[in-house]
Design a protein around this motif. Structure first.
Motif, mmCIF file in Angstrom:
data_model
loop_
_atom_site.group_PDB
_atom_site.id
_atom_site.type_symbol
_atom_site.label_atom_id
_atom_site.label_comp_id
_atom_site.label_asym_id
_atom_site.label_seq_id
_atom_site.Cartn_x
_atom_site.Cartn_y
_atom_site.Cartn_z
ATOM 1 N N ARG A 1 -38.185 -28.383 29.014
ATOM 2 C CA ARG A 1 -38.634 -27.946 27.700
ATOM 3 C C ARG A 1 -38.733 -29.079 26.693
ATOM 4 N NH1 ARG A 1 -35.885 -22.591 25.978
ATOM 5 N NH2 ARG A 1 -37.635 -22.813 24.534
ATOM 6 N N ARG B 1 -33.240 -18.984 22.386
ATOM 7 C CA ARG B 1 -33.754 -18.601 23.710
ATOM 8 C C ARG B 1 -32.799 -19.017 24.823
ATOM 9 N NH1 ARG B 1 -39.573 -20.415 21.824
ATOM 10 N NH2 ARG B 1 -40.446 -18.374 21.294
ATOM 11 N N GLN B 2 -32.026 -20.088 24.588
ATOM 12 C CA GLN B 2 -31.075 -20.535 25.610
ATOM 13 C C GLN B 2 -29.806 -19.694 25.599
ATOM 14 O OE1 GLN B 2 -31.852 -22.924 27.757
ATOM 15 N NE2 GLN B 2 -33.781 -23.384 26.730
ATOM 16 N N ALA C 1 -21.956 -25.699 19.996
ATOM 17 C CA ALA C 1 -21.857 -26.402 18.733
ATOM 18 C C ALA C 1 -23.185 -26.267 18.008
ATOM 19 C CB ALA C 1 -21.559 -27.891 18.982
ATOM 20 N N PHE D 1 -35.386 -22.456 19.672
ATOM 21 C CA PHE D 1 -35.059 -23.219 20.879
ATOM 22 C C PHE D 1 -33.681 -22.838 21.430
ATOM 23 C CE2 PHE D 1 -33.653 -26.669 23.506
ATOM 24 C CZ PHE D 1 -34.802 -27.133 24.116
ATOM 25 N N GLY D 2 -32.685 -22.912 20.554
ATOM 26 C CA GLY D 2 -31.332 -22.584 20.998
ATOM 27 C C GLY D 2 -31.154 -21.080 21.203
ATOM 28 N N LEU E 1 -27.993 -27.485 21.822
ATOM 29 C CA LEU E 1 -28.544 -26.166 21.535
ATOM 30 C C LEU E 1 -28.451 -25.238 22.735
ATOM 31 C CD1 LEU E 1 -31.574 -27.377 19.437
ATOM 32 C CD2 LEU E 1 -29.709 -25.927 18.616
ATOM 33 N N ARG F 1 -32.161 -23.974 12.953
ATOM 34 C CA ARG F 1 -32.146 -24.103 14.407
ATOM 35 C C ARG F 1 -30.718 -24.037 14.933
ATOM 36 N NH1 ARG F 1 -34.294 -29.582 17.234
ATOM 37 N NH2 ARG F 1 -32.393 -30.350 16.221
ATOM 38 N N ALA F 2 -29.804 -24.716 14.214
ATOM 39 C CA ALA F 2 -28.403 -24.702 14.646
ATOM 40 C C ALA F 2 -27.807 -23.305 14.506
ATOM 41 C CB ALA F 2 -27.598 -25.714 13.829
ATOM 42 N N SER G 1 -28.815 -20.781 17.251
ATOM 43 C CA SER G 1 -28.396 -21.028 18.630
ATOM 44 C C SER G 1 -27.112 -20.267 18.960
ATOM 45 C CB SER G 1 -28.209 -22.534 18.859
ATOM 46 O OG SER G 1 -27.079 -23.002 18.130
#
Lengths: 212, 231, 262
Positions: free
Chosen positions: B139, A108-109, A84, A105-106, B129, A151-152, A155
């Motif tokens: 993190r 990288r995940q 999401a 951040f997202g 995320l 950011r969203a 991701s």
């Protein structure tokens, strides 16, 4: 418009908030589905339930044909597996990370095949490239809003959840963000579930409106 | 400050004992703080009370309990001896254990406060995320409470530098092995006319504590950015 | 989040396991180290002098650990590995002996001590402790410093002596109870109390005080310092050092610090 015309949000749940129980039913088309209604009726709770942050009492949630939650079948994907792209009303940027690290951040995940966008691309699209080295607490409200959206997007989301993305902004900025959301829908073909109490703006943006 | 070689030895031993004590007990302190801040389990109140015991019991009682437990015939001591062939009695490692236990409550308190100050909404954001619980912890949670961890470690270090009662009761007062700063000061106080030694050693103790606190303050500022203070 | 706690605890165990062998060498008497002697804190100067002399004779210097006799006795009873024990009273040595931790035929009386009244160094006072002596007048409203009779041996001896001489009831309201005898000594040396009851050896060590009276030996139980070798002793020098302490040369060292040794 290039969005998928297949039903995107298929939500039929009972949510609990405090002592209250209330049913929520959303059957959106593609594009932008707006949730409207007076405050305190569980619009944010609905977004939380779709994101996996709030567990419904019963019912099911599916997006674009993928079942995220189904009480009857015992399915309840954890938030990190729902993909999401949630833009919170209070933004929730990470204060200990730079804007660039917040944006990534997202990303990288995410699994490599879901990294369909690059940082430069999104930063350019949102006009935040000059901000990358800064910390969130130095940003203006509009800047922070765009970083949260970026950011969203980065991701690798399958859909977007946006909670009152316009309220914190002055009228000029508001126009900009409305245009931005429309462009996101068209450029990335993502179904969007949007909460707003600004009726007129919603009317201009949304492909479907659901009253709660 | 001009110290004799013997006094330097005392200072070095104190730093070693306290340093090893704090580094060794830090993961445990964090786990306890995490469980107390976030856990919802039966016995949480009991665990909280247990963690705080060293704060309320006289240190000599802690020293005596350690002595009984880690004696070669004691429940833990016998086990350590059989499995590893080691004993903590009369060893600097025993002094480090005593220092660690006395420092534990202060460390747990500081870390717990910083954990409770971490906004759970940021952790939720990390989850949406794509970060799982473990990645979210590494993190988001850990970096956000890093100043508290540093503060806890420094408080613990300062506390263990001053640890006296439990140490002398548990591992005696052996120069070069277990005679840390407070024990050396105690020994000097037993000898009339050694006020100069007492003053020098006490001065070192003050200096070390102040240095540690200043260092941690600087560290916390660098790590936490704006608004992050240890004290 | 329970998983996080579990993993952290696993990390703790790993750290502990890594530290354990690295930091706890169970070395038995490393080369060049003398026997480990646990001695009452009041013997600090004299035992150090004896250890220095022993080292000067070509032996490894004994390792001395000074603490309250009670703390040392408990460490011995926990089977802490030590060689000699020198106690400030017979009771704690009895306790260790009852636990079977004193090597047979190694317990001996090392020295005895006398109980004295001290005043600040400039005092011209002279007291002769005898039944009903004028301690109250000598205090002139000031405090009598002594170890806490409830906990400190020197205080216990002092109270017994003052009771025997019939003056305890008069002065007990003016007793300043110190946490140990050296603290009582410091009260007199720094002028906080005009008089104090301490051991003869304490008075000898502190240039800020002078002895203004000596309690007769019969006014209190003998103040003795027993020495013994422990069954846990493994150091080859332990017995030799014990005998050195009890030799004429050893006892001469203790006499230099005000102890009585025959």
């Amino acid at each position: 418009m290039s969005f998928d015309p297949a039903p995107s949000f298929d939500i039929d749940v009972v949510l609990a908030r405090g002592q209250l129980e209330f049913p929520v039913r959303v059957a959106g088309g593609g594009g932008i589905t707006a949730l409207v209604g007076p405050s305190g009726q569980g619009k944010t709770s609905t977004l939380d339930a779709v994101a996996g942050l709030l567990r419904p009492l019963s019912g099911h949630i599916a997006v674009g044909g993928t079942v995220l939650f189904d009480a009857a079948r015992g399915i309840d994907l954890p938030p990190e597996r729902r993909a999401a792209g949630y833009v919170f009303q209070d933004l929730r940027l990470f204060p200990h990370l730079s804007v660039a690290d917040n944006l990534l951040f997202g990303w990288r995940q995410a699994a490599p095949e879901r990294r369909t966008l690059a940082l430069d691309e999104v930063a350019g699209f949102l006009d935040i490239a000059p901000l990358l080295a800064r910390r969130p607490h130095t940003l203006s409200g509009g800047e922070a809003q765009r970083v949260a959206i970026g950011r969203a997007l980065l991701s690798g989301p399958r859909f977007l959840l946006m909670d009152e993305p316009l309220t914190a902004l002055d009228p000029a900025r508001r126009e900009g963000v409305i245009a931005l959301i429309a462009r996101i829908r068209d450029a990335f073909a993502l179904p969007v579930l949007l909460v707003s109490h600004q009726q007129d703006e919603v009317a201009r943006l949304a492909d479907a409106v659901v009253e709660i | 400050m001009l110290l004799s070689a013997q006094e330097w030895g005392v200072v070095a031993l104190s730093a070693k004992v306290s340093g090893v004590a704090i580094l060794g007990v830090l993961p445990l302190a964090f786990a306890l703080a995490f469980a107390l801040a976030r856990g919802r389990f039966r016995g949480r109140v009991l665990l909280d009370a247990l963690v705080h015991l060293p704060l309320v019991l006289p240190p000599v009682v802690i020293g005596w309990m350690l002595l009984v437990a880690f004696a070669p015939a004691g429940p833990i001591g016998a086990w350590l001896w059989r499995l590893f062939g080691v004993t903590l009695l009369f060893r600097w490692t025993g002094a480090a254990l005593a220092a660690a236990i006395m420092a534990l409550p202060l460390m747990v308190r500081a870390i717990r406060l910083s954990l409770e100050a971490v906004d759970p909404r940021l952790e939720q954001a990390a989850r949406t995320l794509g970060a799982g619980p473990w990645a979210t912890f590494w993190r988001v949670t850990l970096p956000l409470c890093a100043p508290g961890i540093v503060a806890g470690a420094v408080l613990g270090f300062a506390r263990s530098l001053g640890e006296f009662g439990a140490t002398i009761t548990f591992v005696s007062n052996i120069p070069g092995e277990t005679q840390t700063l407070p024990l050396a000061i105690y020994a000097a106080l037993q000898v009339p006319g050694s006020d100069a030694t007492v003053l020098r050693l006490a001065g070192v103790a003050v200096l070390l504590s102040v240095l540690a606190l200043v260092a941690s303050e600087l560290l916390a500022r660098r790590q936490g950015g704006k608004g992050a203070h240890v004290l | 989040m329970g998983r996080v706690v579990l993993r952290l605890l696993a990390l703790c165990c790993l750290v502990a396991a890594a530290l354990l062998p690295a930091t706890a060498p169970a070395a038995e008497n490393p080369a060049g180290r003398g026997p480990l002697v646990l001695a009452a804190a009041s013997l600090q100067e004299s035992m150090n002098a004896a250890a220095d002399r022993w080292a000067a004779l070509g032996h490894p210097r004994p390792v001395l650990s000074f603490a309250a006799s009670s703390a040392l006795a408990r460490q011995i009873e926990a089977h802490a590995p030590a060689d000699l024990f020198v106690s400030a009273d017979e009771d704690w040595m009895d306790d260790v002996a009852r636990a079977g931790l004193v090597a047979p035929r190694t317990r001996a009386r090392l020295v005895t001590n006398a109980l004295v009244i001290v005043a600040p160094a400039g005092s011209t006072l002279r007291l002769y402790p005898a039944p009903g002596f004028a301690l109250m007048q000598a205090l002139a409203g000031g405090k009598l410093a002594m170890g806490d009779p409830a906990a400190v041996p020197a205080g216990r001896y002092g109270k017994a002596a003052l009771e025997r001489l019939g003056v305890w009831n008069q002065v007990q309201g003016q007793v300043a109870r110190a946490e140990n005898v050296r603290a009582a000594l410091a009260l007199v040396a720094h002028g906080a109390a005009p008089l104090g009851v301490v051991y003869a050896t304490d008075a000898r060590a502190e240039p800020g005080v002078k002895v203004v009276g000596v309690f007769p030996a019969g006014s209190h139980a003998p103040i003795t310092y027993p020495v013994a070798r422990l069954t846990s002793s493994t150091h080859p020098d332990a017995e030799k050092f014990r005998r050195f302490l009890l030799s004429a040369e050893g006892k001469a060292i203790f006499r230099r610090f005000g102890f009585v040794a025959h």
